[in-house]
Scaffold this motif. Sequence first.
Motif: not given
Length: 252
Positions: A189-206
């Motif tokens: 969801f963050f990858q689509i909405t924010e334009g981050w990479s998937y690893s950045e989304g995982i990093y942010f979530a953690f």
Amino acid sequence: KAMCSGKLQTALLVASYFVYLLVGAAVFQALERTAEKQEKMAAAQMKEAFLQNFTQLTVAEMEQFMKNLIEAIQNGVYPVGNGSQFEESNWDFSNSFFFAGTVVSTIGYGTLHPKTAGGQIFCVVFALFGIPLNIVFLHRVGKMLSLLCQKLGKFLYEKGMRKKKIKFLTLLFFLATGILVFLCLPSVFFQITEGWSYSEGIYFAFITLSTIGFGDYVVGKQSDRKYFSYYRVLVAIWILFGLAWIALLFNL
């Protein structure tokens, strides 16, 4: 009767918790929005003055401009593009609710903070009562989820499984389910909405759910992207229930 009383207490606690966040968001919005408008107007005037006179500025004036620019960015004001971005507020209700949630959960990204004396004093009082309320809320939700663990364990025990194996499988189930629901899927969801990479989304979530909250990645802060209404409210709710999942893991 005891079960009904427990459910009623839980319902009242959840309702009180969200009312507390809603009231806090409304107060932060009322206290900070006017000051933010003045700050954005000052930043716009600073930018206009720079564009008109930048060829005649001395080294000292250029350094002062850079200092003012850095201070504006640190305060959440980004004087880029046309004047339309000044109409959008960092202290609309969605952002204010998100901020209230990060205060009581002690994440504290640092990218949004009260600047008025009234907002700062209210933040102290709000956190003073909100943090203990958040702990009680997470404990109660974690306890409710642990009852599901007990039911699952009871079901497996009736099927003839040993207790040690049941404990291991129960922990593994809730760990895997939580990782999927609170880390893996939100990262898409963050990858689509924010334009981050998937690893950045995982990093942010953690970093968020562990309450480390560096502030290097924060949702809804990119001026060149359009976010749907109450996007940050939904993220705040994800944070709260993600923290409850972590509380469940501690209980297990």
